[in-house]
Design an enzyme around this catalytic site. Structure first.
Site, mmCIF file in Angstrom:
data_model
loop_
_atom_site.group_PDB
_atom_site.id
_atom_site.type_symbol
_atom_site.label_atom_id
_atom_site.label_comp_id
_atom_site.label_asym_id
_atom_site.label_seq_id
_atom_site.Cartn_x
_atom_site.Cartn_y
_atom_site.Cartn_z
ATOM 1 N N HIS A 273 10.616 -14.659 8.850
ATOM 2 C CA HIS A 273 10.289 -13.404 8.144
ATOM 3 C C HIS A 273 10.574 -12.219 9.083
ATOM 4 O O HIS A 273 9.780 -11.913 9.969
ATOM 5 C CB HIS A 273 8.812 -13.443 7.741
ATOM 6 C CG HIS A 273 8.407 -12.387 6.759
ATOM 7 N ND1 HIS A 273 9.170 -11.272 6.484
ATOM 8 C CD2 HIS A 273 7.298 -12.276 5.975
ATOM 9 C CE1 HIS A 273 8.545 -10.531 5.571
ATOM 10 N NE2 HIS A 273 7.414 -11.120 5.253
ATOM 11 N N HIS B 249 9.890 -6.315 5.783
ATOM 12 C CA HIS B 249 8.685 -5.703 5.197
ATOM 13 C C HIS B 249 7.676 -5.120 6.176
ATOM 14 O O HIS B 249 6.480 -5.079 5.886
ATOM 15 C CB HIS B 249 7.972 -6.729 4.295
ATOM 16 C CG HIS B 249 8.871 -7.324 3.255
ATOM 17 N ND1 HIS B 249 8.574 -8.446 2.544
ATOM 18 C CD2 HIS B 249 10.084 -6.931 2.807
ATOM 19 C CE1 HIS B 249 9.553 -8.734 1.712
ATOM 20 N NE2 HIS B 249 10.492 -7.823 1.847
ATOM 21 N N TYR C 80 6.639 -6.246 9.161
ATOM 22 C CA TYR C 80 5.840 -7.154 9.992
ATOM 23 C C TYR C 80 6.480 -7.274 11.385
ATOM 24 O O TYR C 80 7.380 -6.515 11.721
ATOM 25 C CB TYR C 80 5.645 -8.486 9.253
ATOM 26 C CG TYR C 80 4.846 -8.260 7.978
ATOM 27 C CD1 TYR C 80 3.510 -7.863 8.044
ATOM 28 C CD2 TYR C 80 5.446 -8.347 6.717
ATOM 29 C CE1 TYR C 80 2.781 -7.588 6.884
ATOM 30 C CE2 TYR C 80 4.725 -8.076 5.553
ATOM 31 C CZ TYR C 80 3.394 -7.696 5.648
ATOM 32 O OH TYR C 80 2.671 -7.407 4.509
HETATM 33 C C1 LIG Z 1 1.724 -10.980 -4.153
HETATM 34 C C2 LIG Z 1 2.966 -10.843 -3.305
HETATM 35 C C3 LIG Z 1 2.983 -11.412 -2.047
HETATM 36 C C4 LIG Z 1 4.137 -11.333 -1.265
HETATM 37 N N1 LIG Z 1 4.164 -11.977 -0.044
HETATM 38 C C5 LIG Z 1 5.311 -12.053 0.656
HETATM 39 C C6 LIG Z 1 5.403 -12.878 1.810
HETATM 40 O O1 LIG Z 1 4.455 -13.565 2.227
HETATM 41 N N2 LIG Z 1 6.590 -12.899 2.462
HETATM 42 C C7 LIG Z 1 7.671 -12.160 2.049
HETATM 43 O O2 LIG Z 1 8.725 -12.211 2.679
HETATM 44 N N3 LIG Z 1 7.616 -11.402 0.928
HETATM 45 C C8 LIG Z 1 6.475 -11.341 0.218
HETATM 46 N N4 LIG Z 1 6.446 -10.646 -0.961
HETATM 47 C C9 LIG Z 1 7.682 -10.028 -1.464
HETATM 48 C C10 LIG Z 1 8.385 -11.010 -2.426
HETATM 49 O O3 LIG Z 1 8.959 -12.092 -1.711
HETATM 50 C C11 LIG Z 1 9.506 -10.314 -3.236
HETATM 51 O O4 LIG Z 1 10.545 -9.935 -2.382
HETATM 52 C C12 LIG Z 1 8.993 -9.108 -3.989
HETATM 53 O O5 LIG Z 1 7.888 -9.454 -4.800
HETATM 54 C C13 LIG Z 1 10.081 -8.469 -4.874
HETATM 55 O O6 LIG Z 1 10.522 -9.370 -5.836
HETATM 56 P P1 LIG Z 1 10.054 -9.216 -7.389
HETATM 57 O O7 LIG Z 1 10.465 -7.835 -7.817
HETATM 58 O O8 LIG Z 1 10.824 -10.308 -8.080
HETATM 59 O O9 LIG Z 1 8.577 -9.393 -7.417
HETATM 60 C C14 LIG Z 1 5.283 -10.660 -1.736
HETATM 61 C C15 LIG Z 1 5.239 -10.067 -3.002
HETATM 62 C C16 LIG Z 1 4.110 -10.160 -3.788
HETATM 63 C C17 LIG Z 1 4.116 -9.555 -5.168
#
Ligand SMILES: Cc1cc2nc3c(=O)[nH]c(=O)nc-3n(C[C@H](O)[C@H](O)[C@H](O)COP(=O)(O)O)c2cc1C
Length: 395
Positions: free
Chosen positions: A183, A186, A188
Protein backbone atom coordinates in the site's frame (compact mmCIF):
# COMPACT_ATOMS: atom_id res chain seq x y z
CA UNK A 1 -21.63 -4.55 -24.20
CA UNK A 2 -18.62 -2.39 -25.11
CA UNK A 3 -15.86 -4.49 -26.55
CA UNK A 4 -12.80 -3.43 -28.49
CA UNK A 5 -11.73 -4.95 -31.78
CA UNK A 6 -10.00 -7.85 -30.05
CA UNK A 7 -13.15 -8.56 -28.04
CA UNK A 8 -11.66 -7.51 -24.70
CA UNK A 9 -14.26 -6.63 -22.11
CA UNK A 10 -14.58 -6.31 -18.35
CA UNK A 11 -15.89 -9.86 -18.43
CA UNK A 12 -13.24 -11.47 -20.59
CA UNK A 13 -10.42 -13.57 -19.13
CA UNK A 14 -7.06 -12.08 -18.31
CA UNK A 15 -3.65 -13.61 -17.71
CA UNK A 16 -2.20 -11.68 -14.77
CA UNK A 17 1.35 -13.01 -14.54
CA UNK A 18 1.00 -16.61 -13.47
CA UNK A 19 -2.69 -16.21 -12.53
CA UNK A 20 -5.47 -16.99 -15.00
CA UNK A 21 -8.41 -14.73 -14.20
CA UNK A 22 -11.84 -15.36 -15.65
CA UNK A 23 -12.89 -11.67 -15.55
CA UNK A 24 -11.45 -8.26 -14.65
CA UNK A 25 -13.72 -7.11 -11.78
CA UNK A 26 -11.48 -6.97 -8.69
CA UNK A 27 -12.42 -6.53 -5.03
CA UNK A 28 -10.58 -3.35 -3.96
CA UNK A 29 -8.76 -3.41 -0.63
CA UNK A 30 -11.08 -2.02 2.06
CA UNK A 31 -10.61 -1.56 5.78
CA UNK A 32 -13.71 -2.90 7.52
CA UNK A 33 -12.64 -3.08 11.20
CA UNK A 34 -14.08 -6.56 11.78
CA UNK A 35 -10.88 -8.36 12.80
CA UNK A 36 -11.33 -8.19 16.55
CA UNK A 37 -8.01 -7.41 18.23
CA UNK A 38 -6.19 -7.79 14.92
CA UNK A 39 -7.11 -11.45 14.37
CA UNK A 40 -9.12 -12.33 11.24
CA UNK A 41 -11.95 -14.67 12.20
CA UNK A 42 -15.00 -16.36 10.70
CA UNK A 43 -16.63 -13.04 9.78
CA UNK A 44 -13.76 -12.21 7.44
CA UNK A 45 -13.85 -15.69 5.91
CA UNK A 46 -17.56 -15.21 5.22
CA UNK A 47 -17.11 -11.68 3.81
CA UNK A 48 -14.33 -12.65 1.42
CA UNK A 49 -15.90 -15.92 0.26
CA UNK A 50 -19.17 -14.10 -0.46
CA UNK A 51 -17.21 -11.91 -2.88
CA UNK A 52 -15.25 -14.78 -4.48
CA UNK A 53 -15.90 -16.11 -7.96
CA UNK A 54 -14.08 -18.85 -9.87
CA UNK A 55 -11.08 -17.14 -11.46
CA UNK A 56 -11.82 -13.89 -9.60
CA UNK A 57 -9.26 -11.67 -7.92
CA UNK A 58 -9.60 -10.19 -4.43
CA UNK A 59 -7.33 -7.92 -2.42
CA UNK A 60 -7.65 -7.89 1.37
CA UNK A 61 -8.18 -4.82 3.46
CA UNK A 62 -5.01 -3.02 4.54
CA UNK A 63 -3.24 -5.51 6.81
CA UNK A 64 -0.77 -4.38 9.47
CA UNK A 65 2.92 -5.13 9.01
CA UNK A 66 3.89 -4.37 12.61
CA UNK A 67 2.45 -3.33 15.97
CA UNK A 68 3.10 0.37 15.13
CA UNK A 69 1.16 0.17 11.85
CA UNK A 70 -2.51 0.67 12.92
CA UNK A 71 -4.64 3.80 12.76
CA UNK A 72 -8.11 2.23 12.79
CA UNK A 73 -9.74 -0.12 15.31
CA UNK A 74 -9.77 -3.89 14.75
CA UNK A 75 -7.67 -4.05 11.61
CA UNK A 76 -6.06 -7.44 10.93
CA UNK A 77 -2.32 -7.88 11.16
CA UNK A 78 0.16 -10.21 9.47
CA UNK A 79 3.09 -9.90 11.85
CA UNK A 80 2.32 -12.51 14.55
CA UNK A 81 2.02 -16.29 14.30
CA UNK A 82 -1.54 -16.11 15.64
CA UNK A 83 -2.50 -13.75 12.80
CA UNK A 84 -0.84 -15.97 10.19
CA UNK A 85 -2.68 -19.02 11.51
CA UNK A 86 -6.00 -17.16 11.52
CA UNK A 87 -5.51 -15.88 7.96
CA UNK A 88 -4.94 -19.47 6.73
CA UNK A 89 -8.62 -20.24 7.28
CA UNK A 90 -9.72 -17.15 5.34
CA UNK A 91 -7.33 -17.87 2.48
CA UNK A 92 -8.36 -21.53 2.28
CA UNK A 93 -12.04 -20.55 2.16
CA UNK A 94 -11.43 -18.09 -0.69
CA UNK A 95 -9.29 -20.59 -2.59
CA UNK A 96 -12.05 -23.18 -2.23
CA UNK A 97 -14.29 -20.76 -4.14
CA UNK A 98 -11.66 -20.47 -6.88
CA UNK A 99 -10.44 -16.89 -6.35
CA UNK A 100 -6.92 -15.53 -6.18
CA UNK A 101 -6.23 -13.54 -2.98
CA UNK A 102 -3.54 -10.93 -2.31
CA UNK A 103 -2.84 -9.44 1.10
CA UNK A 104 -2.47 -5.67 1.21
CA UNK A 105 0.52 -4.68 3.37
CA UNK A 106 -0.18 -1.52 5.34
CA UNK A 107 1.50 0.92 7.69
CA UNK A 108 -0.50 4.10 8.29
CA UNK A 109 2.48 6.20 9.48
CA UNK A 110 1.25 9.49 10.92
CA UNK A 111 -2.44 8.62 10.27
CA UNK A 112 -2.61 7.17 13.76
CA UNK A 113 -2.94 8.17 17.39
CA UNK A 114 -1.04 7.30 20.56
CA UNK A 115 -3.98 5.12 21.57
CA UNK A 116 -3.14 2.72 18.71
CA UNK A 117 0.61 2.74 19.41
CA UNK A 118 2.45 0.25 21.65
CA UNK A 119 3.46 2.15 24.78
CA UNK A 120 1.30 5.12 23.81
CA UNK A 121 4.13 6.79 21.88
CA UNK A 122 3.50 9.19 18.96
CA UNK A 123 3.07 7.52 15.55
CA UNK A 124 6.00 7.49 13.12
CA UNK A 125 6.24 9.26 9.78
CA UNK A 126 8.62 10.94 7.35
CA UNK A 127 7.86 14.21 9.15
CA UNK A 128 6.97 15.78 12.50
CA UNK A 129 4.03 17.64 10.91
CA UNK A 130 0.58 16.36 11.88
CA UNK A 131 -2.29 15.79 9.46
CA UNK A 132 -4.36 19.00 9.46
CA UNK A 133 -7.63 19.23 11.34
CA UNK A 134 -9.48 19.08 8.04
CA UNK A 135 -9.30 15.33 8.63
CA UNK A 136 -10.45 13.23 11.59
CA UNK A 137 -9.22 9.94 13.00
CA UNK A 138 -11.62 7.17 13.99
CA UNK A 139 -10.90 6.26 17.61
CA UNK A 140 -11.42 2.82 19.17
CA UNK A 141 -14.59 4.02 20.95
CA UNK A 142 -16.21 5.08 17.65
CA UNK A 143 -15.67 8.83 18.19
CA UNK A 144 -13.56 10.99 15.86
CA UNK A 145 -10.44 12.88 16.98
CA UNK A 146 -7.72 15.21 15.71
CA UNK A 147 -4.53 13.60 14.40
CA UNK A 148 -1.60 14.10 16.83
CA UNK A 149 1.91 15.23 15.86
CA UNK A 150 3.95 12.25 14.63
CA UNK A 151 7.62 11.59 15.18
CA UNK A 152 9.85 11.72 12.10
CA UNK A 153 11.80 8.49 11.79
CA UNK A 154 15.54 8.85 12.26
CA UNK A 155 17.49 7.86 9.15
CA UNK A 156 18.96 4.93 11.07
CA UNK A 157 15.46 3.58 11.91
CA UNK A 158 14.09 3.36 8.38
CA UNK A 159 15.58 0.01 7.36
CA UNK A 160 13.91 -1.55 10.38
CA UNK A 161 10.51 -0.56 8.95
CA UNK A 162 11.56 -1.94 5.54
CA UNK A 163 12.34 -5.19 7.32
CA UNK A 164 8.82 -5.26 8.77
CA UNK A 165 7.38 -5.13 5.24
CA UNK A 166 9.73 -7.93 4.15
CA UNK A 167 8.82 -10.15 7.09
CA UNK A 168 5.11 -9.43 6.62
CA UNK A 169 5.33 -10.52 2.97
CA UNK A 170 6.92 -13.81 4.01
CA UNK A 171 4.20 -14.27 6.62
CA UNK A 172 1.53 -13.62 3.99
CA UNK A 173 2.93 -16.33 1.75
CA UNK A 174 3.13 -18.65 4.77
CA UNK A 175 -0.56 -17.96 5.39
CA UNK A 176 -1.26 -19.15 1.83
CA UNK A 177 -1.89 -15.80 0.12
CA UNK A 178 -1.13 -15.79 -3.60
CA UNK A 179 0.79 -12.55 -3.25
CA UNK A 180 0.95 -9.14 -1.59
CA UNK A 181 0.00 -5.63 -2.59
CA UNK A 182 2.20 -2.95 -1.00
CA UNK A 183 0.00 0.00 0.00
CA UNK A 184 1.83 3.07 -1.26
CA UNK A 185 -1.28 5.23 -1.64
CA UNK A 186 -3.84 7.47 0.11
CA UNK A 187 -1.57 9.42 2.44
CA UNK A 188 -0.25 6.48 4.50
CA UNK A 189 3.38 5.79 5.39
CA UNK A 190 4.91 5.21 1.94
CA UNK A 191 2.92 8.11 0.47
CA UNK A 192 4.18 10.27 3.36
CA UNK A 193 7.68 9.75 1.95
CA UNK A 194 6.68 10.13 -1.72
CA UNK A 195 4.77 13.43 -1.57
CA UNK A 196 6.58 16.75 -1.28
CA UNK A 197 3.52 18.26 0.44
CA UNK A 198 4.39 16.05 3.45
CA UNK A 199 8.01 14.93 3.25
CA UNK A 200 10.22 17.70 4.67
CA UNK A 201 13.28 15.58 5.37
CA UNK A 202 16.81 16.77 4.74
CA UNK A 203 18.46 13.33 4.71
CA UNK A 204 18.69 10.92 1.75
CA UNK A 205 14.94 10.19 2.10
CA UNK A 206 13.79 13.76 1.42
CA UNK A 207 14.10 16.54 -1.14
CA UNK A 208 14.63 15.21 -4.68
CA UNK A 209 12.26 12.70 -6.28
CA UNK A 210 15.09 10.18 -6.15
CA UNK A 211 15.26 10.61 -2.38
CA UNK A 212 11.49 10.63 -1.83
CA UNK A 213 11.18 7.36 -3.79
CA UNK A 214 13.99 5.73 -1.81
CA UNK A 215 11.87 4.27 1.02
CA UNK A 216 9.27 2.96 -1.44
CA UNK A 217 11.94 1.29 -3.57
CA UNK A 218 13.66 -0.23 -0.55
CA UNK A 219 10.33 -1.72 0.51
CA UNK A 220 9.53 -3.05 -2.97
CA UNK A 221 13.03 -4.45 -3.42
CA UNK A 222 12.97 -6.16 -0.02
CA UNK A 223 9.56 -7.71 -0.64
CA UNK A 224 10.47 -8.76 -4.19
CA UNK A 225 13.63 -10.44 -2.99
CA UNK A 226 11.66 -12.20 -0.23
CA UNK A 227 8.72 -13.61 -2.22
CA UNK A 228 9.50 -12.99 -5.92
CA UNK A 229 8.34 -10.14 -8.18
CA UNK A 230 5.51 -12.21 -9.63
CA UNK A 231 3.81 -12.26 -6.22
CA UNK A 232 4.19 -8.53 -5.52
CA UNK A 233 2.02 -5.58 -6.54
CA UNK A 234 2.23 -1.89 -5.71
CA UNK A 235 -0.57 0.63 -5.14
CA UNK A 236 -0.07 4.35 -5.66
CA UNK A 237 -2.23 7.49 -5.79
CA UNK A 238 0.00 10.40 -6.84
CA UNK A 239 -3.01 12.62 -7.58
CA UNK A 240 -5.06 11.90 -4.43
CA UNK A 241 -4.85 14.43 -1.59
CA UNK A 242 -6.40 12.19 1.08
CA UNK A 243 -4.94 13.04 4.53
CA UNK A 244 -3.10 16.09 3.09
CA UNK A 245 -1.05 13.89 0.72
CA UNK A 246 -0.40 16.55 -1.88
CA UNK A 247 2.40 16.78 -4.38
CA UNK A 248 3.33 19.77 -6.53
CA UNK A 249 3.76 17.54 -9.61
CA UNK A 250 1.66 14.37 -9.38
CA UNK A 251 2.10 13.44 -13.05
CA UNK A 252 5.86 13.43 -12.74
CA UNK A 253 5.79 11.71 -9.35
CA UNK A 254 3.73 8.88 -10.84
CA UNK A 255 6.05 8.61 -13.84
CA UNK A 256 9.07 8.55 -11.54
CA UNK A 257 7.61 5.73 -9.46
CA UNK A 258 6.80 3.80 -12.63
CA UNK A 259 10.24 4.38 -14.15
CA UNK A 260 11.84 2.90 -11.05
CA UNK A 261 9.51 -0.11 -10.96
CA UNK A 262 10.10 -0.73 -14.69
CA UNK A 263 13.85 -0.66 -14.06
CA UNK A 264 13.57 -3.05 -11.14
CA UNK A 265 11.48 -5.42 -13.26
CA UNK A 266 14.24 -5.47 -15.89
CA UNK A 267 16.88 -6.04 -13.24
CA UNK A 268 15.12 -9.00 -11.65
CA UNK A 269 13.90 -10.33 -15.01
CA UNK A 270 10.28 -10.53 -13.85
CA UNK A 271 7.35 -8.15 -13.72
CA UNK A 272 5.41 -7.25 -10.61
CA UNK A 273 1.95 -8.84 -10.68
CA UNK A 274 0.34 -5.45 -11.33
CA UNK A 275 0.40 -1.74 -10.60
CA UNK A 276 -2.78 -0.47 -8.88
CA UNK A 277 -3.60 3.21 -9.36
CA UNK A 278 -6.38 5.10 -7.59
CA UNK A 279 -8.07 7.63 -9.84
CA UNK A 280 -8.52 11.16 -8.56
CA UNK A 281 -12.16 10.60 -9.51
CA UNK A 282 -12.69 8.85 -6.19
CA UNK A 283 -16.42 9.58 -6.23
CA UNK A 284 -18.26 9.17 -9.50
CA UNK A 285 -19.30 12.81 -9.42
CA UNK A 286 -16.06 14.29 -10.69
CA UNK A 287 -14.78 15.25 -7.28
CA UNK A 288 -11.93 13.92 -5.24
CA UNK A 289 -12.69 12.30 -1.93
CA UNK A 290 -11.89 15.62 -0.25
CA UNK A 291 -14.48 17.30 -2.46
CA UNK A 292 -11.97 19.32 -4.50
CA UNK A 293 -13.45 19.67 -7.97
CA UNK A 294 -11.61 17.37 -10.38
CA UNK A 295 -10.52 18.42 -13.83
CA UNK A 296 -11.71 15.24 -15.46
CA UNK A 297 -9.94 15.34 -18.81
CA UNK A 298 -6.63 16.37 -17.27
CA UNK A 299 -6.91 13.53 -14.77
CA UNK A 300 -7.81 10.99 -17.45
CA UNK A 301 -4.73 12.08 -19.43
CA UNK A 302 -2.55 11.61 -16.37
CA UNK A 303 -3.81 8.06 -15.80
CA UNK A 304 -3.26 7.31 -19.51
CA UNK A 305 0.31 8.61 -19.31
CA UNK A 306 0.99 6.26 -16.37
CA UNK A 307 -0.73 3.42 -18.19
CA UNK A 308 1.48 3.93 -21.25
CA UNK A 309 4.63 4.22 -19.15
CA UNK A 310 4.12 1.13 -17.01
CA UNK A 311 5.45 -2.10 -18.50
CA UNK A 312 3.02 -4.53 -16.93
CA UNK A 313 -0.54 -5.15 -15.77
CA UNK A 314 -2.41 -1.95 -14.91
CA UNK A 315 -5.31 -1.85 -12.46
CA UNK A 316 -7.50 1.21 -11.86
CA UNK A 317 -9.78 2.07 -8.95
CA UNK A 318 -11.99 4.95 -7.93
CA UNK A 319 -15.53 5.90 -8.87
CA UNK A 320 -16.04 3.11 -11.40
CA UNK A 321 -19.58 2.36 -12.42
CA UNK A 322 -20.48 -0.56 -14.67
CA UNK A 323 -20.25 1.64 -17.76
CA UNK A 324 -16.95 3.28 -16.78
CA UNK A 325 -15.39 -0.10 -15.99
CA UNK A 326 -16.51 -1.60 -19.28
CA UNK A 327 -15.22 1.45 -21.12
CA UNK A 328 -11.84 1.50 -19.32
CA UNK A 329 -11.09 -2.10 -20.28
CA UNK A 330 -12.53 -1.88 -23.80
CA UNK A 331 -10.48 1.24 -24.56
CA UNK A 332 -7.33 -0.25 -23.08
CA UNK A 333 -7.06 2.27 -20.25
CA UNK A 334 -6.93 -0.54 -17.69
CA UNK A 335 -6.41 -4.30 -17.69
CA UNK A 336 -8.33 -4.70 -14.44
CA UNK A 337 -10.77 -2.51 -12.51
CA UNK A 338 -11.09 -2.69 -8.75
CA UNK A 339 -14.45 -1.85 -7.20
CA UNK A 340 -14.76 -0.66 -3.63
CA UNK A 341 -18.04 0.65 -2.28
CA UNK A 342 -20.26 -1.21 -4.75
CA UNK A 343 -18.54 -4.44 -3.72
CA UNK A 344 -19.30 -3.70 -0.05
CA UNK A 345 -23.02 -3.67 -0.73
CA UNK A 346 -23.11 -6.25 -3.54
CA UNK A 347 -21.40 -9.51 -2.64
CA UNK A 348 -22.38 -10.80 -6.09
CA UNK A 349 -21.18 -7.62 -7.82
CA UNK A 350 -19.46 -9.49 -10.64
CA UNK A 351 -22.64 -11.28 -11.55
CA UNK A 352 -24.77 -8.12 -11.23
CA UNK A 353 -22.42 -6.14 -13.48
CA UNK A 354 -22.43 -8.94 -16.02
CA UNK A 355 -26.25 -9.06 -16.02
CA UNK A 356 -26.63 -5.28 -15.78
CA UNK A 357 -28.79 -5.92 -12.71
CA UNK A 358 -29.57 -3.16 -10.20
CA UNK A 359 -27.08 -2.64 -7.38
CA UNK A 360 -27.80 -2.51 -3.64
CA UNK A 361 -26.91 0.86 -2.13
CA UNK A 362 -24.01 0.91 0.31
CA UNK A 363 -24.58 2.10 3.84
CA UNK A 364 -21.71 4.37 4.80
CA UNK A 365 -22.38 4.34 8.53
CA UNK A 366 -21.52 0.64 8.79
CA UNK A 367 -18.27 0.84 6.79
CA UNK A 368 -16.12 0.85 9.93
CA UNK A 369 -18.36 -0.63 12.63
CA UNK A 370 -17.56 -3.93 14.32
CA UNK A 371 -20.70 -6.02 14.00
CA UNK A 372 -19.61 -9.25 12.25
CA UNK A 373 -22.83 -9.36 10.22
CA UNK A 374 -24.65 -6.01 10.03
CA UNK A 375 -23.40 -3.92 7.11
CA UNK A 376 -20.75 -6.56 6.47
CA UNK A 377 -22.09 -9.94 5.39
CA UNK A 378 -25.84 -9.20 5.32
CA UNK A 379 -26.16 -7.47 1.94
CA UNK A 380 -28.47 -9.56 -0.26
CA UNK A 381 -27.49 -11.39 -3.44
CA UNK A 382 -29.75 -11.56 -6.48
CA UNK A 383 -32.50 -14.10 -6.26
CA UNK A 384 -32.80 -16.83 -8.87
CA UNK A 385 -35.85 -15.03 -10.24
CA UNK A 386 -33.65 -12.00 -10.98
CA UNK A 387 -31.23 -14.17 -12.92
CA UNK A 388 -28.83 -14.55 -10.01
CA UNK A 389 -26.99 -17.59 -8.68
CA UNK A 390 -26.64 -19.05 -12.16
CA UNK A 391 -23.57 -21.24 -12.72
CA UNK A 392 -20.60 -18.94 -12.22
CA UNK A 393 -18.72 -20.75 -14.95
CA UNK A 394 -20.85 -18.72 -17.35
CA UNK A 395 -19.21 -15.50 -16.18
C1 LIG B 1 -14.65 1.61 3.65
C2 LIG B 1 -13.43 1.79 2.78
C3 LIG B 1 -12.21 1.32 3.23
C4 LIG B 1 -11.08 1.44 2.41
N1 LIG B 1 -9.89 0.90 2.84
C5 LIG B 1 -8.83 0.85 2.01
C6 LIG B 1 -7.66 0.12 2.36
O1 LIG B 1 -7.55 -0.51 3.43
N2 LIG B 1 -6.64 0.13 1.48
C7 LIG B 1 -6.70 0.81 0.29
O2 LIG B 1 -5.74 0.78 -0.48
N3 LIG B 1 -7.81 1.47 -0.09
C8 LIG B 1 -8.88 1.50 0.73
N4 LIG B 1 -10.04 2.10 0.32
C9 LIG B 1 -10.12 2.64 -1.05
C10 LIG B 1 -10.71 1.57 -1.99
O3 LIG B 1 -9.77 0.54 -2.23
C11 LIG B 1 -11.12 2.17 -3.35
O4 LIG B 1 -9.99 2.60 -4.05
C12 LIG B 1 -12.09 3.33 -3.19
O5 LIG B 1 -13.21 2.94 -2.42
C13 LIG B 1 -12.58 3.87 -4.55
O6 LIG B 1 -13.26 2.88 -5.25
P1 LIG B 1 -14.89 2.92 -5.36
O7 LIG B 1 -15.24 4.25 -5.96
O8 LIG B 1 -15.19 1.76 -6.26
O9 LIG B 1 -15.42 2.77 -3.97
C14 LIG B 1 -11.17 2.05 1.14
C15 LIG B 1 -12.41 2.54 0.71
C16 LIG B 1 -13.53 2.40 1.51
C17 LIG B 1 -14.86 2.90 0.99
Amino acid sequence: MAENRTGTSLFSPFKMGKFSLSHRVVLAPMTRCRALNGIPGDALAEYYTQRSTPGGFLITEGTLISPSAPGFPHVPGIYSDAQVEAWKKVVDAVHAKGSVLFCQLWHVGRASDQVYQPGGVPPISSTNKPISNRWRILMPDGTYGIYPAPRALKTSEILEVVEHYRQASLNAIRAGFDGVEIHGAHGYLIDQFLKNGINDRVDEYGGSIENRCRFMMQVIQAVVSAVGADRVAFRMSPAIDHLDATDSDPLNLGLSVIERINKLQLQVGSKLTYLHVTQPRYTASGQTESRRAGIEEEEAQMIRAWRRAYQGTFMCSGGFTRELGIQAVAEGDADLVSYGRHFISNPDLVWRLKLNAPLNKYIRKTFYTQDPVVGYTDYPVLSKADGGQAPLARL
